[in-house]
Structure formats: C-alpha cells, structure tokens
Design a protein around this motif. Sequence first.
Motif, PDB file in Angstrom:
ATOM      1  N   ASN A  84     -12.721  13.236   2.034  1.00 39.44           N
ATOM      2  CA  ASN A  84     -11.332  14.257   1.931  1.00 39.44           C
ATOM      3  C   ASN A  84     -11.456  13.118   0.804  1.00 39.44           C
ATOM      4  O   ASN A  84     -10.698  13.575   0.602  1.00 39.44           O
ATOM      5  N   GLY A  85     -11.883  12.182   0.081  1.00 42.45           N
ATOM      6  CA  GLY A  85     -11.330  11.422  -1.219  1.00 42.45           C
ATOM      7  C   GLY A  85     -10.861  12.462  -2.040  1.00 42.45           C
ATOM      8  O   GLY A  85     -11.207  12.229  -2.907  1.00 42.45           O
ATOM      9  N   TRP A  86     -12.848  12.854  -2.196  1.00 41.18           N
ATOM     10  CA  TRP A  86     -13.218  14.406  -2.975  1.00 41.18           C
ATOM     11  C   TRP A  86     -11.843  15.342  -3.162  1.00 41.18           C
ATOM     12  O   TRP A  86     -11.877  15.881  -4.039  1.00 41.18           O
TER      13      TRP A  86
END
Length: 214
Positions: A211-213
Amino acid sequence: LVGFDRDPEGVDLRFANGAAERVELLVCADGVASTARKRLLPEIEPRYSGYVGWRGTVAESLLSPHTFATLSNAITYGLVPNSHIVAYQIPSVGGSTSEGERLVNFVWYRNVSEGAELDELMTDRDGLPRPLSLHPGIVQQRYVDAIRRVAEESLPPPLAEMVVRTPQPFVQAIVDVEVPRMVFGRVCVIGDAAFTARPHAAAGTAKAAENGWA
C-alpha cells in the motif's frame, strides 16, 4: 483526527484536542476501526470471521531452560484440533535483541461463536464491550484462567508453559473489512482502514508495504 470536510480544493481537518488544519490531501491509514472510513462509508462495518486471536508476550527469562531452547531463534507452530498457535521472538520493551532479554510473542487462534459467547468474552473487567480487542490487563480473569487451563490440557508442553507464564494475555477479534472504493476526491483510505488481511504469515506487513509503495 475526529472529523473532516472536503471540497474540490482541499480538506478541513478537526482534531480531538481542538486543533484544525487545512490540507491539500488527506491519506487515512488509521486501522481496522478507521474514523475516516466511518465518515466516508458509514455502511461498512468490520465482519467477524468466527475466531479470535489470543495474544501475549512473555520474557524469555521467565521460561524454563527446555522451553527457552525449544522456542529460541525460530518461528514455532503448534497444531491442535480446530486451532493453531504461532510463537516467535521480538525485541524487549527496551529494544534488546540479546538472547535471554527478548520477549516471546504468540498468537493462538481459537473458534468463538458469534453472539453471547463472543459478546461475553469481548467485555472487559469494567463491564464495557470492546468490539475489536481487549488490551493487556482488561480481559476478565475467568477467561485468563480458562485459557491457561486449556493451554496445559491441549498444547505441547513448551507452548503451554509460554501461555501459562504470560502475565497479561489479551484478545483480538479477527474481522474482515472490504471497501468498494478507496479514493474520495482529495481523501483516500489505505491499509487496514480499507481492507484487512487476517494476521497470518505476516500478511499485514506485506500489505502495508505494498500500500505504501502504491
């Protein structure tokens, strides 16, 4: 964050301490009980999966030499009928990773029927219902005594000792959350606020990184 209003140019935020902010973009990674999701998608509620995770940590120094040797430097699984438990080392509260100073962390998955059985388990020592988790120290003592007794009766001896010697076991209801959309103009929800990954095989960590990527 307790509330917000959005328009095409930005988002006005309100915080519990009375502060207010105006931002261009609001990214809400506020977990399975997401405040933001309640504001954006009030019809979406966590769905109980049918089982809970009994959790806890115990200092390695509290374990017998045999149990310490059995569990040390490994991820240990215990399989019993209709249930399983996983244990592994984590750093001490002070951050030490030295042998004998670490903590052993465990999650023991146990079926609990939805309804009265689950409702009573998820009620704390003050009689307050906790829909998602009971923190260390607030689980009713009768359930703490029962889980220790069941551990001694059903788990392999090293894992049973680990559970019995855990000072404050606690409980997490395993739930599923799935949203139909993640982006709302200048507001988005990510992580467990949008989709939960059940706590098996480090799925939550992998999903958080992805998700962060993204």
